[in-house]
Design an enzyme around this catalytic site. Structure first.
Site, PDB file in Angstrom:
ATOM      1  N   ASN A   1       2.533  -2.865   3.615  1.00 56.46           N
ATOM      2  CA  ASN A   1       1.084  -2.911   3.836  1.00 56.46           C
ATOM      3  C   ASN A   1       0.490  -4.221   3.330  1.00 56.46           C
ATOM      4  OD1 ASN A   1       1.483  -0.352   4.764  1.00 56.46           O
ATOM      5  ND2 ASN A   1       0.707   0.665   2.929  1.00 56.46           N
TER       6      ASN A   1
ATOM      7  N   HIS B   1       5.258  -7.891   3.966  1.00 55.17           N
ATOM      8  CA  HIS B   1       4.554  -8.363   5.172  1.00 55.17           C
ATOM      9  C   HIS B   1       3.270  -9.125   4.833  1.00 55.17           C
ATOM     10  CE1 HIS B   1       6.745  -5.196   7.908  1.00 55.17           C
ATOM     11  NE2 HIS B   1       7.511  -6.218   7.575  1.00 55.17           N
TER      12      HIS B   1
ATOM     13  N   THR C   1       6.002   5.593   6.599  1.00 57.45           N
ATOM     14  CA  THR C   1       6.376   4.545   7.551  1.00 57.45           C
ATOM     15  C   THR C   1       7.178   5.156   8.697  1.00 57.45           C
ATOM     16  OG1 THR C   1       7.602   2.466   7.869  1.00 57.45           O
ATOM     17  CG2 THR C   1       8.321   3.857   6.044  1.00 57.45           C
ATOM     18  N   SER C   2       6.931   4.663   9.901  1.00 59.13           N
ATOM     19  CA  SER C   2       7.607   5.219  11.086  1.00 59.13           C
ATOM     20  C   SER C   2       9.054   4.765  11.186  1.00 59.13           C
ATOM     21  CB  SER C   2       6.852   4.799  12.358  1.00 59.13           C
ATOM     22  OG  SER C   2       6.860   3.386  12.472  1.00 59.13           O
TER      23      SER C   2
ATOM     24  N   GLU D   1       5.392  13.162   9.422  1.00 56.41           N
ATOM     25  CA  GLU D   1       6.290  13.792  10.405  1.00 56.41           C
ATOM     26  C   GLU D   1       7.630  13.074  10.330  1.00 56.41           C
ATOM     27  OE1 GLU D   1       3.925  12.948  13.808  1.00 56.41           O
ATOM     28  OE2 GLU D   1       4.489  10.831  13.808  1.00 56.41           O
TER      29      GLU D   1
HETATM   30  C1  BJW Z   1       1.448   9.545   7.145  1.00 57.59           C
HETATM   31  C2  BJW Z   1       0.135   9.880   7.007  1.00 57.59           C
HETATM   32  C3  BJW Z   1      -0.193  10.493   5.817  1.00 57.59           C
HETATM   33  C4  BJW Z   1       0.319   8.942   9.018  1.00 57.59           C
HETATM   34  N1  BJW Z   1       0.732  10.702   4.959  1.00 57.59           N
HETATM   35  N2  BJW Z   1       2.418   9.726   6.325  1.00 57.59           N
HETATM   36  C5  BJW Z   1      16.785  -5.849  13.986  1.00 57.59           C
HETATM   37  C6  BJW Z   1      16.963  -6.459  12.747  1.00 57.59           C
HETATM   38  C7  BJW Z   1      16.014  -7.366  12.272  1.00 57.59           C
HETATM   39  C8  BJW Z   1      14.879  -7.673  13.030  1.00 57.59           C
HETATM   40  C9  BJW Z   1      14.711  -7.048  14.270  1.00 57.59           C
HETATM   41  C10 BJW Z   1      15.652  -6.162  14.742  1.00 57.59           C
HETATM   42  N3  BJW Z   1      15.220  -5.722  15.932  1.00 57.59           N
HETATM   43  C11 BJW Z   1      14.037  -6.311  16.219  1.00 57.59           C
HETATM   44  C12 BJW Z   1      13.685  -7.136  15.229  1.00 57.59           C
HETATM   45  C13 BJW Z   1      12.436  -7.969  15.178  1.00 57.59           C
HETATM   46  C14 BJW Z   1      11.159  -7.302  14.681  1.00 57.59           C
HETATM   47  C15 BJW Z   1      11.211  -5.791  14.892  1.00 57.59           C
HETATM   48  O1  BJW Z   1      11.499  -5.013  13.990  1.00 57.59           O
HETATM   49  N4  BJW Z   1      10.843  -5.293  16.051  1.00 57.59           N
HETATM   50  C16 BJW Z   1      10.824  -3.845  16.286  1.00 57.59           C
HETATM   51  C17 BJW Z   1       9.533  -3.460  16.948  1.00 57.59           C
HETATM   52  C18 BJW Z   1      12.090  -3.448  16.989  1.00 57.59           C
HETATM   53  N5  BJW Z   1      10.967  -7.621  13.296  1.00 57.59           N
HETATM   54  C19 BJW Z   1      10.419  -8.776  12.916  1.00 57.59           C
HETATM   55  O2  BJW Z   1      10.085  -9.625  13.733  1.00 57.59           O
HETATM   56  C20 BJW Z   1      10.269  -9.028  11.438  1.00 57.59           C
HETATM   57  N6  BJW Z   1      10.885 -10.249  11.081  1.00 57.59           N
HETATM   58  C21 BJW Z   1      12.209 -10.409  11.142  1.00 57.59           C
HETATM   59  O3  BJW Z   1      12.933  -9.528  11.527  1.00 57.59           O
HETATM   60  O4  BJW Z   1      12.672 -11.646  10.707  1.00 57.59           O
HETATM   61  C22 BJW Z   1      14.082 -11.934  10.839  1.00 57.59           C
HETATM   62  C23 BJW Z   1      14.956 -11.214   9.843  1.00 57.59           C
HETATM   63  C24 BJW Z   1      16.148 -10.690  10.261  1.00 57.59           C
HETATM   64  C25 BJW Z   1      16.981 -10.024   9.361  1.00 57.59           C
HETATM   65  C26 BJW Z   1      16.617  -9.888   8.035  1.00 57.59           C
HETATM   66  C27 BJW Z   1      15.421 -10.409   7.634  1.00 57.59           C
HETATM   67  C28 BJW Z   1      14.579 -11.053   8.535  1.00 57.59           C
HETATM   68  C29 BJW Z   1       8.788  -9.154  11.063  1.00 57.59           C
HETATM   69  C30 BJW Z   1       8.051  -7.879  11.256  1.00 57.59           C
HETATM   70  C31 BJW Z   1       6.555  -8.104  10.970  1.00 57.59           C
HETATM   71  C32 BJW Z   1       5.752  -6.827  11.147  1.00 57.59           C
HETATM   72  N7  BJW Z   1       4.368  -7.155  11.106  1.00 57.59           N
HETATM   73  C33 BJW Z   1       3.385  -6.069  11.160  1.00 57.59           C
HETATM   74  C34 BJW Z   1       1.988  -6.697  11.147  1.00 57.59           C
HETATM   75  C35 BJW Z   1       1.729  -7.270   9.734  1.00 57.59           C
HETATM   76  C36 BJW Z   1       0.317  -7.647   9.494  1.00 57.59           C
HETATM   77  C37 BJW Z   1      -0.688  -6.573   9.861  1.00 57.59           C
HETATM   78  O5  BJW Z   1      -0.828  -5.540   9.150  1.00 57.59           O
HETATM   79  O6  BJW Z   1      -1.375  -6.807  10.839  1.00 57.59           O
HETATM   80  O7  BJW Z   1       3.558  -5.197  10.036  1.00 57.59           O
HETATM   81  S1  BJW Z   1       3.597  -4.973  12.554  1.00 57.59           S
HETATM   82  C38 BJW Z   1       3.173  -3.492  11.693  1.00 57.59           C
HETATM   83  O8  BJW Z   1       4.332  -2.614  11.641  1.00 57.59           O
HETATM   84  C39 BJW Z   1       2.880  -3.922  10.246  1.00 57.59           C
HETATM   85  C40 BJW Z   1       3.556  -2.828   9.481  1.00 57.59           C
HETATM   86  O9  BJW Z   1       3.834  -3.273   8.163  1.00 57.59           O
HETATM   87  C41 BJW Z   1       4.781  -2.530  10.290  1.00 57.59           C
HETATM   88  C42 BJW Z   1       5.390  -1.159  10.029  1.00 57.59           C
HETATM   89  O10 BJW Z   1       4.485  -0.155  10.386  1.00 57.59           O
HETATM   90  P1  BJW Z   1       4.383   1.170   9.497  1.00 57.59           P
HETATM   91  O11 BJW Z   1       3.844   0.841   8.163  1.00 57.59           O
HETATM   92  O12 BJW Z   1       5.675   1.897   9.542  1.00 57.59           O
HETATM   93  O13 BJW Z   1       3.234   1.963  10.283  1.00 57.59           O
HETATM   94  P2  BJW Z   1       3.381   2.966  11.533  1.00 57.59           P
HETATM   95  O14 BJW Z   1       2.045   3.125  12.097  1.00 57.59           O
HETATM   96  O15 BJW Z   1       4.465   2.542  12.430  1.00 57.59           O
HETATM   97  O16 BJW Z   1       3.858   4.334  10.851  1.00 57.59           O
HETATM   98  C43 BJW Z   1       3.008   5.074   9.991  1.00 57.59           C
HETATM   99  C44 BJW Z   1       3.696   6.381   9.604  1.00 57.59           C
HETATM  100  O17 BJW Z   1       2.868   7.037   8.669  1.00 57.59           O
HETATM  101  C45 BJW Z   1       3.889   7.340  10.792  1.00 57.59           C
HETATM  102  O18 BJW Z   1       5.248   7.788  10.827  1.00 57.59           O
HETATM  103  C46 BJW Z   1       2.951   8.512  10.489  1.00 57.59           C
HETATM  104  O19 BJW Z   1       3.491   9.785  10.846  1.00 57.59           O
HETATM  105  C47 BJW Z   1       2.821   8.401   8.994  1.00 57.59           C
HETATM  106  N8  BJW Z   1       1.565   8.920   8.460  1.00 57.59           N
HETATM  107  N9  BJW Z   1      -0.566   9.502   8.193  1.00 57.59           N
HETATM  108  C48 BJW Z   1       2.019  10.320   5.195  1.00 57.59           C
HETATM  109  N10 BJW Z   1      -1.475  10.879   5.629  1.00 57.59           N
END
Ligand code: BJW
Length: 241
Positions: A96, A113, A181-182, A209
């Site tokens: 976050n 992030h 986190t999803s 979930e």
């Molecule tokens: C509740 C609730 C309640 C609801 N109680 N629960 C394989 C390996 C490595 C990289 C990749 C790979 N495949 C693809 C990639 C590239 C890419 C990636 O992952 N793409 C996927 C879409 C496939 N990754 C990247 O580009 C990353 N960089 C990278 O990989 O660099 C190279 C590297 C390689 C190897 C090692 C190290 C580095 C960078 C990713 C950047 C993500 N940026 C964002 C935006 C940030 C700024 C902003 O906030 O605007 O980050 S995207 C967005 O998603 C944000 C979040 O941090 C991130 C994760 O989301 P999160 O937190 O999980 O939210 P949700 O909405 O998805 O889930 C919420 C959950 O809460 C749900 O399950 C609900 O059920 C639950 N919930 N209410 C408890 N009350």
């Protein structure tokens, strides 16, 4: 017998932990990616193409975070209590960009992030605390350059922060807990496997979930973070895991 507290507890949090504080998640039906596309606001290419649009997106979220009703909830507070009361190390890794963990009292915290309350100059690399709107014309307070300031967050295709420190903590972890986190964004989505294979950690998911990676965890509890996290912290402090 090795004591639990000889090895760190590593906690990963995502947008779900801040949902009950009034902040949006990303991938829920009412989440941010349902109304804005990633390609428009969360890639380096988007910022080059339309910096006003990207600044506007983060300016609105920064104002939302600083609005009166947005405060840490019981889950943030429970994790801060865990850090204070657990005799060993607790490493909190958050995806976050909000500051609710800090406001709750967590200190051993990694913002992998980035942070929306910081700005970075792409000309000199300087990082500055930032509470105001950012504009294309905003000058860097360090080097004076205009047009090079951006929000200090990690977009798709960029390297998350402090990966070496995170990898080290996962390799040593006795317990890994993933909260709100999803499990759909890497590298964070792979931490559970790293903790299991490298650290031989016990792994737990606490989420509203089942996440995409739920089968990778030893155990999972589903429900709101404000209920699950305080209860799980009580269990850790009783050393009952
Ligand atoms: C509740 C609730 C309640 C609801 N109680 N629960 C394989 C390996 C490595 C990289 C990749 C790979 N495949 C693809 C990639 C590239 C890419 C990636 O992952 N793409 C996927 C879409 C496939 N990754 C990247 O580009 C990353 N960089 C990278 O990989 O660099 C190279 C590297 C390689 C190897 C090692 C190290 C580095 C960078 C990713 C950047 C993500 N940026 C964002 C935006 C940030 C700024 C902003 O906030 O605007 O980050 S995207 C967005 O998603 C944000 C979040 O941090 C991130 C994760 O989301 P999160 O937190 O999980 O939210 P949700 O909405 O998805 O889930 C919420 C959950 O809460 C749900 O399950 C609900 O059920 C639950 N919930 N209410 C408890 N009350």
């Amino acid at each position: 017998m090795q004591q639990h507290e000889d090895r760190p507890i590593v906690i990963l949090t995502g947008a779900g932990i801040s949902k009950e504080s009034g902040l949006e998640t990303f991938r829920d039906p009412d989440g941010i990616w349902a109304r804005v596309s990633i390609e428009e606001v969360a890639t380096p290419e988007a910022f080059v193409r339309d910096p006003e649009r990207v600044h506007g997106f983060y300016n609105a979220r920064r104002r939302g975070l600083m609005s009166e009703g947005v405060v840490p909830n019981a889950a943030h507070l429970a994790l801060a209590r865990l850090e204070r009361e657990w005799p060993g190390e607790v490493v909190l890794v958050t995806q976050n960009i909000d500051d609710l963990h800090e406001r709750a009292g967590s200190r051993n915290l990694i913002h992998m992030h980035g942070e929306i309350l910081k700005a970075r100059c792409e000309a000199c690399g300087g990082v500055t605390d930032w509470k105001d709107d950012l504009e294309v014309a905003t000058r860097c307070p360090a080097c004076g350059e205009a047009g090079a300031m951006r929000v200090h967050v990690v977009w798709f295709g960029e390297m998350p922060f402090e990966m070496a420190r995170i990898t080290q903590a996962l390799a040593a972890a006795a317990l890994f807990v993933s909260i709100g986190t999803s499990g759909s964004v890497y590298p964070a989505a792979g931490f559970v496997q790293e903790a299991r294979m490298m650290g031989r950690a016990h792994t737990v998911e606490l989420n509203l979930e089942p996440s995409d990676g739920v089968s990778l965890f030893h155990e999972a509890r589903h429900g709101p973070a404000s209920e699950l996290v305080p209860a799980f912290v009580e269990r850790i402090l009783a050393s009952a895991w």
